[in-house]
Design a protein around this motif. Structure first.
Motif, mmCIF file in Angstrom:
data_model
loop_
_atom_site.group_PDB
_atom_site.id
_atom_site.type_symbol
_atom_site.label_atom_id
_atom_site.label_comp_id
_atom_site.label_asym_id
_atom_site.label_seq_id
_atom_site.Cartn_x
_atom_site.Cartn_y
_atom_site.Cartn_z
ATOM 1 N N GLU A 75 0.690 -1.673 0.116
ATOM 2 C CA GLU A 75 0.055 -0.150 -0.023
ATOM 3 C C GLU A 75 0.886 1.904 -0.047
ATOM 4 O O GLU A 75 0.303 2.163 0.728
ATOM 5 C CB GLU A 75 -0.936 -0.217 0.837
ATOM 6 C CG GLU A 75 -1.738 -0.790 1.174
ATOM 7 C CD GLU A 75 -3.094 -1.012 0.012
ATOM 8 O OE1 GLU A 75 -3.529 0.137 -0.351
ATOM 9 O OE2 GLU A 75 -3.365 -1.975 0.098
ATOM 10 N N SER B 24 -4.026 -6.933 0.050
ATOM 11 C CA SER B 24 -4.829 -6.557 0.845
ATOM 12 C C SER B 24 -5.193 -5.571 -0.179
ATOM 13 O O SER B 24 -6.350 -5.034 0.311
ATOM 14 C CB SER B 24 -3.846 -4.835 1.336
ATOM 15 O OG SER B 24 -2.658 -4.388 0.492
ATOM 16 N N ARG C 171 -11.742 -3.868 3.959
ATOM 17 C CA ARG C 171 -12.077 -2.172 3.236
ATOM 18 C C ARG C 171 -13.353 -2.667 2.750
ATOM 19 O O ARG C 171 -13.782 -1.236 1.744
ATOM 20 C CB ARG C 171 -10.044 -2.400 2.241
ATOM 21 C CG ARG C 171 -10.339 -1.090 1.789
ATOM 22 C CD ARG C 171 -8.700 -1.606 0.890
ATOM 23 N NE ARG C 171 -8.473 -0.119 0.088
ATOM 24 C CZ ARG C 171 -7.386 -0.474 -0.950
ATOM 25 N NH1 ARG C 171 -6.612 -1.506 -0.216
ATOM 26 N NH2 ARG C 171 -6.921 0.428 -1.157
#
Length: 237
Positions: free
Chosen positions: A60, A92, A124
């Motif tokens: 990220e 992720s 998320r």
């Protein structure tokens, strides 16, 4: 006598290593190699260790767009609103949640083997209300996707870590529709200036050799990413 015993214990690992020979198990060979590799080889390439969930921050990182030009990659995929897409080794969800709005009427499968990665994607998904994202727990040998379920498959910097590439690619092949495309993204092994460990790179020639063995043919290698190959494959038959 005590000193001799200690010396024997110290030398035992060395003798053990010297006595080791190359071992073959099906399509895989086991032998020593790069210190960053697993010691397991497939078609002349040493398989790399899987990056653990502890590396989530690197996935990220803010500079990733600049280093990898992810926007160009997504444009290369020509994602349509009705596409069903699988991101294998999604981590992720960096790519998953960029693809989901583009495939608004389709499904994006975020596939990963690590529970921690799946948990991060679940968090998320809820935060973004990404209802067209489905999370899938894979294994070392199967992506656990339904047969004939996807139009596009994305594998970003992950294939070289597959512990069982033969079995995993057979699973992915089965999940792809007849005209589906596979986007294999790997750091360029031909380029010594790409700042990535050698076991985490692949050359086009090696990738094509392995994909052909899995029943795929190279359609094109789109050369517009800073460090990576963007190789597009389709089913050969």
């Amino acid at each position: 006598m005590k000193k001799t015993l200690i010396l024997l214990l110290l030398l035992a690992p060395l003798w053990s290593c010297q006595g080791q020979t190359e071992k073959q198990e099906g399509p895989y060979t086991f032998k020593s190699g790069d210190r960053n590799g697993t010691g397991k080889w497939y078609m002349g390439r040493e398989i790399a260790f899987v990056m653990g969930y502890q590396g989530m921050g690197w996935l990220e990182r803010p500079e990733r767009e600049k280093e990898e030009n992810v926007s160009a990659l997504l444009a290369n995929m020509e994602i349509g609103p009705n596409d069903d897409i699988a991101d294998i080794g999604a981590g992720s969800g960096y790519h998953v949640f960029r693809m989901a709005p583009l495939a608004s009427q389709g499904t994006v499968y975020g596939v990963d083997i690590q529970n921690e990665m799946l948990a991060a994607m679940e968090y998320r998904k809820e935060a973004l209300e990404a209802s067209n994202v489905n999370l899938v727990k894979s294994t070392e040998k199967t992506a656990n996707l339904p047969a004939n379920s996807v139009d596009k498959v994305l594998i970003v910097d992950v294939y070289h870590e597959f512990s069982f590439p033969v079995e995993m690619m057979a699973s992915i092949y089965q999940a792809m529709r007849p005209d589906a495309k596979l986007y294999l993204i790997e750091y360029r092994g031909e380029d010594p200036t790409v700042p990535i460990k050698e076991t985490h790179k692949m050359t086009e020639a090696q990738a094509v050799k392995e994909m052909e063995a899995a029943g795929f043919k190279l359609v094109e290698n789109i050369d517009n990413l800073p460090w990576q190959h963007c190789m597009v494959f389709a089913k050969a038959n």
